[in-house]
Design a protein around this motif. Structure first.
Motif, short mmCIF file in Angstrom:
data_model
loop_
_atom_site.label_atom_id
_atom_site.label_comp_id
_atom_site.label_asym_id
_atom_site.label_seq_id
_atom_site.Cartn_x
_atom_site.Cartn_y
_atom_site.Cartn_z
N ASP A 193 0.90 -1.30 0.03
CA ASP A 193 0.01 -0.09 -0.07
C ASP A 193 0.88 1.12 0.07
O ASP A 193 0.57 2.11 0.92
CB ASP A 193 -1.05 0.00 1.21
CG ASP A 193 -2.04 1.12 1.08
OD1 ASP A 193 -2.37 1.51 -0.05
OD2 ASP A 193 -2.82 1.55 2.08
N THR A 194 1.83 1.12 -1.02
CA THR A 194 2.81 2.41 -0.96
C THR A 194 1.67 3.81 -1.19
O THR A 194 2.45 4.83 -0.92
CB THR A 194 3.67 2.35 -2.22
OG1 THR A 194 4.27 1.04 -1.74
CG2 THR A 194 4.80 3.27 -2.13
N GLN A 254 -0.92 4.34 -0.11
CA GLN A 254 -1.58 4.70 1.07
C GLN A 254 -3.21 4.89 0.77
O GLN A 254 -3.84 6.02 0.87
CB GLN A 254 -1.20 5.98 1.81
CG GLN A 254 0.13 5.81 2.36
CD GLN A 254 0.73 7.06 3.13
OE1 GLN A 254 0.54 8.08 2.74
NE2 GLN A 254 1.20 6.43 4.31
#
Length: 502
Positions: A7-8, A10
């Protein structure tokens, strides 16, 4: 259980339905960082979410997600992505080898001194037994029982093995013989449109995401009518997906098929799909997604959409996708899905920009074509290929073109002749036709009218009725139409593919 990536970007958020919380990977949050992607085709939004959820820096990277923005600008791509379907659908011909491989892997694990119980599908697998029933008996009230008895007699070892597999492996279910054709069972029961699984890294936390699948049968595409992205693959690909490996694919071109108007009285979804197939064959859609859009979608029932989606292999596309809308919700409720899940489907689709209604802005497609439903006319499939559609009004001249001279031949001991063009097999079957109540009720009404006019079935015709599921038998019986079909010899012979696969 399912796992999520890093989940870079976000994008992980929470959606609450009736007090119950679900995590999901927000397309809106992703667009806040990547730019506006709201006009991606709905089918591409499913791929968008899949990449967000599995972005792990290895098999899926942020660059893969960003490639969708490039696609929106160019409408095509040479970028390869790793796609992970939520589940795998199998049938008893192509699915058995995969179960054999699992059993063999357990034996190997045991020989190495390991724990054989650790060998299980990592992705949910449903195997529907529908390809083995044969129409040995027909035209009598005993046809169904006799054919099922013979089916079990001939396949008992395979069925015992599959029953063992269901009890031995996690994430593996078997739908028994005599239930229905896998694609109709998928639409009526197995598919959920929005899938939910517990996060393997966070106990008690459920993740909601689009229901997706690959299947070991070309007509797996039928479930796209329910807003579920899926298509047929080979056995090796399906087995890899079953073991948690991604499907490697290029970001596809998406052909938009705009539908307007309404169908005329006397035409059916079968007539419609033959025209759709003819148009898309001429267009050329191999290795492409087809997505249906436009105001005419409001005039198509879920069964009509499933009929069109089913024949994606015939028109050459990877899939023929229909987005989630009010008709999807109506069908999920109608078929007895869990009311809470149906609420989740609607809320999730609206939150993610995956919901279609009359006010929706048309997506951006690679290319488009258009059909007015009022132009659909009664038709027959071509004598060799379905795209060689023959309008019913031209049926006689079509037959004359094939057989300009009609030859006759006496049938020894039967007292009648057979001639070129004689119908010798009349089978009401196939996952395409028997999934649609309008078509099946029409067949029953034709039978009733034929009886009223004193018509009978010719002695050389092999007649059979093999519905896609037991639901068909239920509504034909309650409508009093099964009795009319029986009188013409169209007795129930089994629930499966039967004549359609030879």
């Amino acid at each position: 259980m399912t796992r999520a990536g890093h989940d870079t970007l976000q994008t992980r958020k929470t959606l609450t339905i009736d007090g119950k919380k679900y995590d999901y990977f927000s397309l809106k949050e992703a667009q806040a960082k990547l730019g506006d992607l709201s006009r991606l085709p709905y089918s591409m939004k499913v791929l968008f979410e899949n990449l967000l959820r599995f972005e792990d820096g290895r098999s899926v990277q942020v660059e893969d997600v960003e490639a969708l923005k490039t696609w929106l600008a160019t409408r095509k791509s040479e970028h390869e992505i790793a796609y992970r379907p939520a589940r795998v659908l199998m049938q008893d011909f192509t699915g058995v080898p995969a179960v054999v491989d699992l059993a063999t892997m357990r034996e190997a694990m045991k020989a190495l001194g390991g724990n054989a119980q650790k060998i299980n599908p990592l992705t949910a697998v449903d195997l529907v037994i529908d390809h083995s029933v044969m129409v040995g008996e027909y035209g009598t009230t005993r046809s169904f029982k006799d054919n099922v008895d013979e089916e079990f007699k001939q396949n008992i070892e395979r069925y015992q093995f599959l029953r063992w597999g269901q009890s031995a492996f996690k994430n593996f279910r078997v739908v028994p013989p005599g239930t229905g054709i896998c694609h109709q069972v998928n639409v009526e029961y197995l598919a959920q449109t929005i899938w939910v699984e517990e996060d393997e890294d966070q106990k008690g936390v459920n993740i909601a995401y689009p229901d997706t699948l690959v299947g070991t049968d070309s007509h797996t595409t039928m479930v796209n009518g329910l807003g579920v992205l899926g298509w047929g693959v080979g056995g090796i690909e399906a087995e890899a997906a079953m073991l948690g490996q991604p499907v490697s694919m290029l970001i596809p071109e998406v052909i938009g098929f705009k539908i307007t108007g309404k169908m005329k009285e006397g035409t059916t979804a079968t007539d419609l799909v033959l025209m759709v197939t003819q148009m898309l064959r001429a267009k050329g859609v191999v290795n492409k997604f087809v997505e249906f859009y436009g105001p005419g979608l409001d005039a198509l029932s879920l069964a009509d959409r499933a009929t069109i989606a089913n024949m994606a292999p015939e028109y050459g596309a990877t899939c023929g996708f229909f987005p989630i809308d009010a008709e999807t919700i109506r069908y999920l409720n109608f078929t007895g899905r869990d009311p809470h899940r149906v609420k989740l489907v609607e809320a999730y689709a609206k939150e993610q920009g995956m919901w279609r209604d009359a006010n929706s802005v048309d997506p951006i497609f690679t290319d488009t074509l258009e059909m007015d439903l009022s132009a659909v006319e009664p038709s027959m499939a071509g004598p060799k290929r379905p795209q060689d559609r023959v309008p019913l009004s031209k049926a006689v001249e079509s037959i004359k073109a094939i057989a300009p001279e009609i030859r006759k031949s006496p049938v020894e001991g039967a007292g009648y002749d057979l001639e070129d063009g004689a119908v010798v097999i009349a089978a009401i079957t196939s996952c395409t036709n028997t999934s649609n109540p309008d078509v099946l009720v029409a067949a029953g009404l034709v039978a009733r009218k034929a009886l009223a006019k004193g018509l009978t079935t010719k002695p050389w015709v092999k007649t059979s009725l093999a519905p896609g599921s037991q639901v068909v038998t239920d509504y034909l019986t309650k409508a009093g139409l099964q009795a009319d079909l029986d009188k013409l010899g169209f007795n129930l012979v089994g629930y499966g593919c039967t004549t359609c696969i030879g």
